[in-house]
Design an enzyme around this catalytic site. Structure first.
Site, PDB file in Angstrom:
ATOM      1  N   ARG A 110      -5.883   0.908   0.774  1.00  0.00           N
ATOM      2  CA  ARG A 110      -5.517   2.301   1.014  1.00  0.00           C
ATOM      3  C   ARG A 110      -4.053   2.375   1.468  1.00  0.00           C
ATOM      4  O   ARG A 110      -3.588   1.539   2.259  1.00  0.00           O
ATOM      5  CB  ARG A 110      -6.408   2.916   2.103  1.00  0.00           C
ATOM      6  CG  ARG A 110      -7.782   3.355   1.609  1.00  0.00           C
ATOM      7  CD  ARG A 110      -7.704   4.521   0.628  1.00  0.00           C
ATOM      8  NE  ARG A 110      -8.983   4.966   0.115  1.00  0.00           N
ATOM      9  CZ  ARG A 110      -9.568   4.532  -0.998  1.00  0.00           C
ATOM     10  NH1 ARG A 110      -9.005   3.587  -1.734  1.00  0.00           N
ATOM     11  NH2 ARG A 110     -10.712   5.049  -1.411  1.00  0.00           N
ATOM     12  N   ASP A 148      -1.090  -1.033  -5.107  1.00  0.00           N
ATOM     13  CA  ASP A 148      -1.936  -0.229  -6.002  1.00  0.00           C
ATOM     14  C   ASP A 148      -2.283   1.082  -5.304  1.00  0.00           C
ATOM     15  O   ASP A 148      -2.777   2.013  -5.941  1.00  0.00           O
ATOM     16  CB  ASP A 148      -3.214  -0.999  -6.347  1.00  0.00           C
ATOM     17  CG  ASP A 148      -4.054  -0.269  -7.393  1.00  0.00           C
ATOM     18  OD1 ASP A 148      -3.506   0.004  -8.482  1.00  0.00           O
ATOM     19  OD2 ASP A 148      -5.226   0.050  -7.115  1.00  0.00           O
ATOM     20  N   GLU A 164       0.406   8.914  -2.287  1.00  0.00           N
ATOM     21  CA  GLU A 164      -0.029   8.872  -3.701  1.00  0.00           C
ATOM     22  C   GLU A 164      -0.738  10.128  -4.205  1.00  0.00           C
ATOM     23  O   GLU A 164      -0.717  10.411  -5.406  1.00  0.00           O
ATOM     24  CB  GLU A 164      -0.928   7.660  -3.955  1.00  0.00           C
ATOM     25  CG  GLU A 164      -2.328   7.770  -3.368  1.00  0.00           C
ATOM     26  CD  GLU A 164      -3.181   6.539  -3.683  1.00  0.00           C
ATOM     27  OE1 GLU A 164      -2.831   5.449  -3.220  1.00  0.00           O
ATOM     28  OE2 GLU A 164      -4.191   6.684  -4.376  1.00  0.00           O
ATOM     29  N   HIS A 174      -2.965   3.203  -8.511  1.00  0.00           N
ATOM     30  CA  HIS A 174      -4.375   3.169  -8.082  1.00  0.00           C
ATOM     31  C   HIS A 174      -5.298   2.903  -9.292  1.00  0.00           C
ATOM     32  O   HIS A 174      -6.235   3.656  -9.541  1.00  0.00           O
ATOM     33  CB  HIS A 174      -4.766   4.485  -7.380  1.00  0.00           C
ATOM     34  CG  HIS A 174      -5.836   4.279  -6.343  1.00  0.00           C
ATOM     35  ND1 HIS A 174      -5.803   4.847  -5.088  1.00  0.00           N
ATOM     36  CD2 HIS A 174      -6.988   3.559  -6.380  1.00  0.00           C
ATOM     37  CE1 HIS A 174      -6.879   4.501  -4.412  1.00  0.00           C
ATOM     38  NE2 HIS A 174      -7.617   3.708  -5.175  1.00  0.00           N
TER      39      HIS A 174
HETATM   40  P1  NAD Z   1     -16.157  -3.212   2.525  1.00  0.00           P
HETATM   41  O1  NAD Z   1     -16.699  -2.155   3.426  1.00  0.00           O
HETATM   42  O2  NAD Z   1     -17.112  -4.022   1.740  1.00  0.00           O
HETATM   43  O3  NAD Z   1     -15.239  -4.196   3.364  1.00  0.00           O
HETATM   44  C1  NAD Z   1     -14.312  -3.748   4.297  1.00  0.00           C
HETATM   45  C2  NAD Z   1     -14.101  -4.828   5.321  1.00  0.00           C
HETATM   46  O4  NAD Z   1     -13.136  -4.341   6.241  1.00  0.00           O
HETATM   47  C3  NAD Z   1     -15.371  -5.160   6.123  1.00  0.00           C
HETATM   48  O5  NAD Z   1     -15.606  -6.549   6.092  1.00  0.00           O
HETATM   49  C4  NAD Z   1     -15.060  -4.669   7.515  1.00  0.00           C
HETATM   50  O6  NAD Z   1     -15.628  -5.492   8.520  1.00  0.00           O
HETATM   51  C5  NAD Z   1     -13.541  -4.731   7.536  1.00  0.00           C
HETATM   52  N1  NAD Z   1     -12.891  -3.894   8.545  1.00  0.00           N
HETATM   53  C6  NAD Z   1     -11.681  -4.136   9.076  1.00  0.00           C
HETATM   54  N2  NAD Z   1     -11.335  -3.214   9.970  1.00  0.00           N
HETATM   55  C7  NAD Z   1     -12.367  -2.379  10.033  1.00  0.00           C
HETATM   56  C8  NAD Z   1     -12.606  -1.228  10.805  1.00  0.00           C
HETATM   57  N3  NAD Z   1     -11.721  -0.804  11.707  1.00  0.00           N
HETATM   58  N4  NAD Z   1     -13.750  -0.564  10.615  1.00  0.00           N
HETATM   59  C9  NAD Z   1     -14.644  -0.998   9.698  1.00  0.00           C
HETATM   60  N5  NAD Z   1     -14.470  -2.105   8.947  1.00  0.00           N
HETATM   61  C10 NAD Z   1     -13.350  -2.787   9.118  1.00  0.00           C
HETATM   62  O7  NAD Z   1     -15.101  -2.475   1.595  1.00  0.00           O
HETATM   63  P2  NAD Z   1     -14.579  -2.935   0.161  1.00  0.00           P
HETATM   64  O8  NAD Z   1     -15.470  -2.366  -0.875  1.00  0.00           O
HETATM   65  O9  NAD Z   1     -14.302  -4.382   0.191  1.00  0.00           O
HETATM   66  O10 NAD Z   1     -13.222  -2.085   0.087  1.00  0.00           O
HETATM   67  C11 NAD Z   1     -12.051  -2.522   0.747  1.00  0.00           C
HETATM   68  C12 NAD Z   1     -10.947  -1.494   0.579  1.00  0.00           C
HETATM   69  O11 NAD Z   1     -10.649  -1.310  -0.801  1.00  0.00           O
HETATM   70  C13 NAD Z   1     -11.283  -0.091   1.101  1.00  0.00           C
HETATM   71  O12 NAD Z   1     -10.135   0.448   1.722  1.00  0.00           O
HETATM   72  C14 NAD Z   1     -11.573   0.694  -0.165  1.00  0.00           C
HETATM   73  O13 NAD Z   1     -11.384   2.075   0.021  1.00  0.00           O
HETATM   74  C15 NAD Z   1     -10.552   0.077  -1.099  1.00  0.00           C
HETATM   75  N6  NAD Z   1     -10.811   0.260  -2.531  1.00  0.00           N
HETATM   76  C16 NAD Z   1      -9.738   0.364  -3.358  1.00  0.00           C
HETATM   77  C17 NAD Z   1      -9.929   0.518  -4.712  1.00  0.00           C
HETATM   78  C18 NAD Z   1      -8.793   0.624  -5.680  1.00  0.00           C
HETATM   79  O14 NAD Z   1      -8.999   1.046  -6.831  1.00  0.00           O
HETATM   80  N7  NAD Z   1      -7.595   0.241  -5.311  1.00  0.00           N
HETATM   81  C19 NAD Z   1     -11.234   0.564  -5.225  1.00  0.00           C
HETATM   82  C20 NAD Z   1     -12.298   0.413  -4.353  1.00  0.00           C
HETATM   83  C21 NAD Z   1     -12.079   0.255  -2.995  1.00  0.00           C
HETATM   84  C1  COI Z   2     -12.431   3.916  -4.309  1.00  0.00           C
HETATM   85  O1  COI Z   2     -13.468   3.745  -4.967  1.00  0.00           O
HETATM   86  O2  COI Z   2     -12.464   4.133  -3.090  1.00  0.00           O
HETATM   87  C2  COI Z   2     -11.131   3.857  -4.955  1.00  0.00           C
HETATM   88  O3  COI Z   2     -10.151   3.639  -4.312  1.00  0.00           O
HETATM   89  C3  COI Z   2     -11.052   4.093  -6.410  1.00  0.00           C
HETATM   90  C4  COI Z   2     -10.857   5.546  -6.681  1.00  0.00           C
HETATM   91  C5  COI Z   2      -9.404   5.871  -6.919  1.00  0.00           C
HETATM   92  C6  COI Z   2     -11.667   5.951  -7.872  1.00  0.00           C
END
Ligand code: NAD
Ligand code: COI
Length: 332
Positions: free
Chosen positions: A235, A259, A264, A297
């Site tokens: 994020r 990304d 954004e 993204h």
């Molecule tokens: P997840 O919930 O499986 O893992 C997140 C990890 O962060 C956990 O292990 C948790 O313990 C840790 N963490 C660290 N600080 C924390 C806090 N203060 N509170 C809660 N948890 C905390 O999530 P994920 O599916 O691995 O996603 C990780 C990141 O990627 C998220 O920010 C999500 O929004 C982002 N994401 C981005 C995209 C993209 O297209 N770029 C797509 C999906 C997810």
């Molecule tokens: C999410 O799933 O949280 C993402 O960051 C991807 C979204 C832009 C579709």
């Protein structure tokens, strides 16, 4: 049973049609516009709402859903940081997300960018466009000689960890909530500072909660090794952009891949007529650098992920309407 699905893109439509075919008892209305204070009016008479957007789910929108007696909102994505949690609770709305539509999609983009940075591909491509096919001075580095620091060992962080191990890299990690299996392997460092100090490459995989806002800032960047790398496919708010630009200016950072970016919304996934029309000076500053890779993204944007986002969110909304419950309910 009637579901309205907002912000449906052309690439999602075939998957949605397939879902409809498999669920003939559900009437689905497709809305291509995002859910906002105007389009929410179309939800009247529906039992549930499915949506994806980075724009906020505001109090106004959620109050309207409450007024229409709609109690089920299913997101097609992971992040829930754009939801007014108070308004969700006030209107007794149950929210689901799709926590794991494809962690591999994001981890694979992260490793792509790590490799591109280490091998200076952006610089080579720029040179080649000008007819310069020489090697020097863009000598590359090899991932197996590096220590990768994974910040957040959730679903995505863990996939990246395995990929980096496959490349022979040393992997360390920080997470306030440790994974027991990884704990046994002794990969965790004790503090975020330890990760910033010890890693050559930091990849961020934590949620955009208040305590993580600007976790990459002037102080943490100064602790990093000279010539290190940061990857952010989590994020935008995790990184203080001003501090990052300073660290790039000073040469502290060898490369950065973004990304996600704090400004954004309203910029990524938009088509501007030319580069200078992009309405964000800091973003353009970053995009113009030959050691910064900006992707709008797109980490999630694969066929597998998009299909799962549609199917899993529609399943969750249907289950909520049928039973009042789903295995994807978000606990705020
Ligand atoms: P997840 O919930 O499986 O893992 C997140 C990890 O962060 C956990 O292990 C948790 O313990 C840790 N963490 C660290 N600080 C924390 C806090 N203060 N509170 C809660 N948890 C905390 O999530 P994920 O599916 O691995 O996603 C990780 C990141 O990627 C998220 O920010 C999500 O929004 C982002 N994401 C981005 C995209 C993209 O297209 N770029 C797509 C999906 C997810
Ligand atoms: C999410 O799933 O949280 C993402 O960051 C991807 C979204 C832009 C579709």
């Amino acid at each position: 049973m009637k579901i309205i699905a907002y912000g449906i893109r052309n690439d999602e439509l075939p998957f949605l049609r397939e879902w409809e075919n498999n669920n003939p008892d559900v009437e689905v209305k497709v809305e291509t516009e995002l859910l906002d204070s105007t389009t929410v009016l179309e939800a009247e008479g529906f039992d549930g709402v499915v949506a994806y957007q980075q724009k906020p789910y505001t109090k106004e929108i959620l109050d309207k859903l409450g007024e229409f007696n709609i109690r089920y909102l299913s997101l097609r994505n992971v992040g829930t940081d754009n939801i007014d949690v108070e308004a969700v609770s006030k209107n007794n709305i149950t929210v689901t997300n799709v926590p794991a539509y494809s962690p591999n999609a994001i981890a694979e983009l992260a490793i792509t960018q790590i490799m591109r940075l280490l091998r200076n591909t952006k610089r080579f491509e720029t040179k080649q466009r000008n007819g310069d096919l020489r090697w020097a001075p863009e000598i590359g580095e090899e991932l197996h000689t590096k220590t990768v620091g994974i910040f957040g060992t959730g679903r995505i962080g863990r996939v990246l960890l395995d990929i980096c191990r496959g490349f022979g890299a040393k992997v360390i990690a920080y997470d306030p909530f440790r994974n027991p299996e990884l704990e046994k392997q002794g990969i965790y460092v004790d503090t975020p500072d330890d990760l910033f100090k010890k890693a050559d490459i930091i990849s961020l995989h934590v949620p955009a909660v208040k305590e993580n806002e600007h976790m990459v800032n002037e102080k943490t960047l100064s602790e990093m090794k000279d010539g290190s790398y940061i990857i952010n496919a989590a994020r935008g708010t995790l990184i203080d952009t001003d501090a990052l630009i300073k660290a790039l200016d000073s040469g502290k950072m060898a490369g950065v891949a973004l990304d996600t970016y704090e400004g954004e919304v309203g910029v990524f996934n938009e088509d501007f007529p030319y580069f200078s029309a992009i309405p964000d000076e800091k973003l353009k500053n970053l995009m113009e650098r030959d050691n910064v890779l900006v992707s709008p993204h797109i980490a999630f944007y694969t066929k597998t992920a998009v299909q799962n986002m549609v199917e899993f969110s529609m399943d969750a909304n249907r289950d909520l309407i049928k039973t009042g419950n789903s295995d994807k309910v978000v606990k705020f």
